[in-house]
Design an enzyme around this catalytic site. Structure first.
Site, PDB file in Angstrom:
ATOM      1  N   TYR A 177     -13.933  13.972 -14.935  1.00 57.16           N
ATOM      2  CA  TYR A 177     -12.825  13.409 -14.489  1.00 57.16           C
ATOM      3  C   TYR A 177     -12.254  14.283 -13.490  1.00 57.16           C
ATOM      4  O   TYR A 177     -11.322  13.674 -12.654  1.00 57.16           O
ATOM      5  CB  TYR A 177     -11.651  13.652 -15.762  1.00 57.16           C
ATOM      6  CG  TYR A 177     -10.441  12.592 -15.517  1.00 57.16           C
ATOM      7  CD1 TYR A 177     -10.541  11.456 -15.438  1.00 57.16           C
ATOM      8  CD2 TYR A 177      -9.195  13.404 -15.392  1.00 57.16           C
ATOM      9  CE1 TYR A 177      -9.457  10.410 -15.152  1.00 57.16           C
ATOM     10  CE2 TYR A 177      -8.114  12.495 -15.374  1.00 57.16           C
ATOM     11  CZ  TYR A 177      -8.122  11.203 -15.128  1.00 57.16           C
ATOM     12  OH  TYR A 177      -7.266  10.417 -14.780  1.00 57.16           O
ATOM     13  N   LYS A 219      -3.145  14.402 -12.285  1.00 58.17           N
ATOM     14  CA  LYS A 219      -2.402  13.881 -13.465  1.00 58.17           C
ATOM     15  C   LYS A 219      -1.646  14.938 -13.964  1.00 58.17           C
ATOM     16  O   LYS A 219      -0.378  14.668 -14.546  1.00 58.17           O
ATOM     17  CB  LYS A 219      -3.434  13.384 -14.295  1.00 58.17           C
ATOM     18  CG  LYS A 219      -4.157  11.957 -14.169  1.00 58.17           C
ATOM     19  CD  LYS A 219      -3.278  10.944 -13.665  1.00 58.17           C
ATOM     20  CE  LYS A 219      -3.990   9.521 -13.617  1.00 58.17           C
ATOM     21  NZ  LYS A 219      -2.986   8.538 -13.300  1.00 58.17           N
ATOM     22  N   ASP A 251       1.003  -1.081   0.129  1.00 54.21           N
ATOM     23  CA  ASP A 251      -0.048  -0.012   0.101  1.00 54.21           C
ATOM     24  C   ASP A 251       0.946   1.154   0.068  1.00 54.21           C
ATOM     25  O   ASP A 251       1.751   1.260   0.912  1.00 54.21           O
ATOM     26  CB  ASP A 251      -0.636   0.036   1.320  1.00 54.21           C
ATOM     27  CG  ASP A 251      -1.888   1.202   1.316  1.00 54.21           C
ATOM     28  OD1 ASP A 251      -1.605   2.170   0.713  1.00 54.21           O
ATOM     29  OD2 ASP A 251      -2.899   0.934   1.731  1.00 54.21           O
ATOM     30  N   VAL A 252       0.936   1.964  -1.008  1.00 56.28           N
ATOM     31  CA  VAL A 252       1.914   3.121  -1.142  1.00 56.28           C
ATOM     32  C   VAL A 252       1.851   4.095  -0.108  1.00 56.28           C
ATOM     33  O   VAL A 252       2.674   5.164  -0.013  1.00 56.28           O
ATOM     34  CB  VAL A 252       1.763   3.644  -2.756  1.00 56.28           C
ATOM     35  CG1 VAL A 252       2.382   2.645  -3.568  1.00 56.28           C
ATOM     36  CG2 VAL A 252       0.619   4.356  -2.987  1.00 56.28           C
TER      37      VAL A 252
HETATM   38  P1  NAD Z   1      -7.110  -0.523 -11.790  1.00 56.54           P
HETATM   39  O1  NAD Z   1      -8.124  -0.212 -10.586  1.00 56.54           O
HETATM   40  O2  NAD Z   1      -6.984  -1.945 -12.505  1.00 56.54           O
HETATM   41  O3  NAD Z   1      -5.693  -0.275 -11.205  1.00 56.54           O
HETATM   42  C1  NAD Z   1      -5.630   0.894 -10.047  1.00 56.54           C
HETATM   43  C2  NAD Z   1      -4.637   0.085  -9.032  1.00 56.54           C
HETATM   44  O4  NAD Z   1      -4.191   1.171  -8.248  1.00 56.54           O
HETATM   45  C3  NAD Z   1      -5.172  -1.212  -8.059  1.00 56.54           C
HETATM   46  O5  NAD Z   1      -4.473  -2.177  -8.380  1.00 56.54           O
HETATM   47  C4  NAD Z   1      -5.288  -0.467  -6.828  1.00 56.54           C
HETATM   48  O6  NAD Z   1      -5.122  -1.479  -5.949  1.00 56.54           O
HETATM   49  C5  NAD Z   1      -3.977   0.396  -6.932  1.00 56.54           C
HETATM   50  N1  NAD Z   1      -4.244   1.315  -5.850  1.00 56.54           N
HETATM   51  C6  NAD Z   1      -5.118   2.059  -5.245  1.00 56.54           C
HETATM   52  N2  NAD Z   1      -4.706   2.822  -4.141  1.00 56.54           N
HETATM   53  C7  NAD Z   1      -3.651   1.998  -3.725  1.00 56.54           C
HETATM   54  C8  NAD Z   1      -2.648   2.238  -2.584  1.00 56.54           C
HETATM   55  N3  NAD Z   1      -2.919   3.236  -1.549  1.00 56.54           N
HETATM   56  N4  NAD Z   1      -1.496   1.748  -2.595  1.00 56.54           N
HETATM   57  C9  NAD Z   1      -1.165   0.724  -3.459  1.00 56.54           C
HETATM   58  N5  NAD Z   1      -2.040   0.656  -4.650  1.00 56.54           N
HETATM   59  C10 NAD Z   1      -3.199   1.295  -4.831  1.00 56.54           C
HETATM   60  O7  NAD Z   1      -7.183   0.578 -12.946  1.00 56.54           O
HETATM   61  P2  NAD Z   1      -6.497   0.916 -14.038  1.00 56.54           P
HETATM   62  O8  NAD Z   1      -7.181   1.659 -15.137  1.00 56.54           O
HETATM   63  O9  NAD Z   1      -5.659  -0.402 -14.619  1.00 56.54           O
HETATM   64  O10 NAD Z   1      -5.386   1.957 -13.329  1.00 56.54           O
HETATM   65  C11 NAD Z   1      -4.002   2.151 -13.697  1.00 56.54           C
HETATM   66  C12 NAD Z   1      -3.621   3.431 -14.013  1.00 56.54           C
HETATM   67  O11 NAD Z   1      -3.942   3.817 -15.317  1.00 56.54           O
HETATM   68  C13 NAD Z   1      -4.088   4.405 -12.895  1.00 56.54           C
HETATM   69  O12 NAD Z   1      -2.997   5.637 -12.918  1.00 56.54           O
HETATM   70  C14 NAD Z   1      -5.200   5.201 -13.984  1.00 56.54           C
HETATM   71  O13 NAD Z   1      -5.317   6.555 -13.611  1.00 56.54           O
HETATM   72  C15 NAD Z   1      -4.523   5.198 -15.305  1.00 56.54           C
HETATM   73  N6  NAD Z   1      -5.366   5.499 -16.466  1.00 56.54           N
HETATM   74  C16 NAD Z   1      -6.463   4.655 -16.749  1.00 56.54           C
HETATM   75  C17 NAD Z   1      -7.263   4.756 -17.455  1.00 56.54           C
HETATM   76  C18 NAD Z   1      -8.519   4.017 -17.868  1.00 56.54           C
HETATM   77  O14 NAD Z   1      -9.355   4.370 -18.723  1.00 56.54           O
HETATM   78  N7  NAD Z   1      -8.758   2.867 -17.085  1.00 56.54           N
HETATM   79  C19 NAD Z   1      -6.884   5.774 -18.649  1.00 56.54           C
HETATM   80  C20 NAD Z   1      -5.692   6.497 -18.368  1.00 56.54           C
HETATM   81  C21 NAD Z   1      -5.028   6.190 -17.405  1.00 56.54           C
END
Ligand code: NAD
Length: 257
Positions: free
Chosen positions: A158, A165, A67-68
Site C-alpha cells: 500500500y 490516507k 480534474d481536481v
Molecule cells: P476507481 O479507479 O474506480 O476510482 C478512483 C477515481 O479517482 C477515478 O474515478 C479517477 O478518475 C479519480 N481520479 C484520479 N485522479 C483524479 C483527478 N486528478 N481528478 C479527478 N478525479 C481523479 O477506484 P476506487 O477503488 O473506486 O477508488 C475510490 C476511492 O476508494 C479512493 O479514494 C480509494 O483510495 C478508495 N478505496 C478503495 C479501496 C479498494 O479496495 N478499491 C479500498 C479502500 C478505499
C-alpha cells in the site's frame, strides 16, 4: 434498502466515478435509489465516454468535467451547482492517485513530487471541495470521503498511500470540528479491499484480495452495495449526530491481528 433511508429532496455531488466498478458509482446508485438528485463529474475527456452513460442512468441533471488539480474546473462546477440548485446537501469524494513508480516502491524512496501529487489529488482536494461546498450547505450537509486501513497499519504494497490516507483521515476530523457549528458533518468510509481500477494500481492486488478474504471474520468480500448503503446512511438524516469518524465497511477485517 429500508424505507427509513430516504434521500428524496436531497442534492448531492459525486466525484470519482471512472466506470461501473468504481466505489463512487456504487454509492451513487444507492443515493439515486433512495431518491437523491445527483451531480456527477468525470476526471477528463478519456473518462467521459465511460462516466456519462452511467450518470445518465442515474438521471443526473449536472454532468461536468472535474480534474481536481484544475481550480478553474472546480470553480466552474460549483458555479453551475449554485446556479442550478442554489444549495448542496452532500458531497462524495472517492478519488485517489499516486504515480506508479512512487506507489509501487518503498515509502523510504518515494519522490517529493510523487508524494506531493498523491497528497494533492487524494487529500487536499477534499479540503478544497469542502471549502467550495461550505457556502452551499446553507441548511447543513454531509461531506464524505474514502479511506483504507493502510492509513493505520502497514499493509504490504500500500506504500505511499498509507501516509496519504492518514492525512486524509486527520483532515476529516479537523474539517468536522471546524464545520460542525454549521451543521456540516464530515466522515470517511474505510472499506475492505474491492476490485476497482485504482485497486489494480497496487502491486499484487489479487494477493491482497485473497488474504483479505481469509482474514475477515465474516469470510466474504464486501461489495459496492455495502459501501453504498453506508454512504447513503452517512448522507441521510439518520446519521445527523455522526461526524468526524472513520467508518469501517470491512467484514470485521480491522479487529483481526
Ligand atoms: P476507481 O479507479 O474506480 O476510482 C478512483 C477515481 O479517482 C477515478 O474515478 C479517477 O478518475 C479519480 N481520479 C484520479 N485522479 C483524479 C483527478 N486528478 N481528478 C479527478 N478525479 C481523479 O477506484 P476506487 O477503488 O473506486 O477508488 C475510490 C476511492 O476508494 C479512493 O479514494 C480509494 O483510495 C478508495 N478505496 C478503495 C479501496 C479498494 O479496495 N478499491 C479500498 C479502500 C478505499
Amino acid at each position: 434498502m429500508t424505507a427509513l433511508l430516504d434521500l428524496a429532496g436531497k442534492k448531492g455531488l459525486v466525484l470519482g466515478i471512472a466506470n461501473e466498478h468504481s466505489i463512487a458509482y456504487g454509492c451513487a446508485r444507492v443515493f439515486h435509489q433512495a431518491g437523491a438528485e445527483l451531480a456527477v463529474t468525470y476526471a477528463n475527456d478519456k473518462a467521459e465516454p465511460y462516466v456519462r452513460p452511467l450518470a445518465e442512468q442515474l438521471n443526473a441533471p449536472i454532468i461536468m468535467p472535474c480534474d481536481v488539480r484544475d481550480d478553474t474546473q472546480m470553480t466552474a462546477l460549483f458555479k453551475v451547482i449554485q446556479k442550478e440548485w442554489g444549495t448542496l446537501d452532500f458531497l462524495l469524494h472517492a478519488i485517489a492517485f499516486a504515480p506508479k513508480a512512487d506507489l509501487q516502491g518503498r515509502v523510504t524512496d518515494c519522490s517529493k513530487e510523487g508524494f506531493l501529487e498523491a497528497m494533492d489529488i487524494s487529500c487536499h482536494s477534499f479540503i478544497r471541495l469542502a471549502k467550495l461546498a461550505e457556502p452551499l450547505m446553507k441548511n447543513g450537509g454531509s461531506l464524505l470521503t474514502l479511506t483504507y486501513i493502510g492509513s493505520a497499519e502497514v499493509v504490504k504494497h500500500y506504500g505511499l498511500m498509507g501516509p496519504v490516507k492518514a492525512a486524509l483521515e486527520s483532515s476529516v476530523r479537523y474539517l468536522a470540528a471546524e464545520l460542525g457549528a454549521k451543521n456540516i458533518r464530515v466522515n470517511a468510509i474505510s472499506p475492505g479491499a474491492i476490485k476497482t481500477r485504482a485497486g489494480s494500481g497496487i502491486a499484487d492486488f489479487d494477493g491482497l484480495l485473497k488474504s483479505t478474504a481469509v482474514k475477515m471474520p465474516l469470510r466474504r468480500m464486501i461489495d459496492l452495495d455495502d459501501i453504498g448503503n453506508m454512504a447513503a446512511f452517512l448522507v441521510s438524516d439518520l446519521s445527523k449526530n455522526i461526524t468526524g469518524g472513520v467508518h469501517m465497511v470491512d467484514g470485521g477485517y480491522e479487529i483481526i491481528d
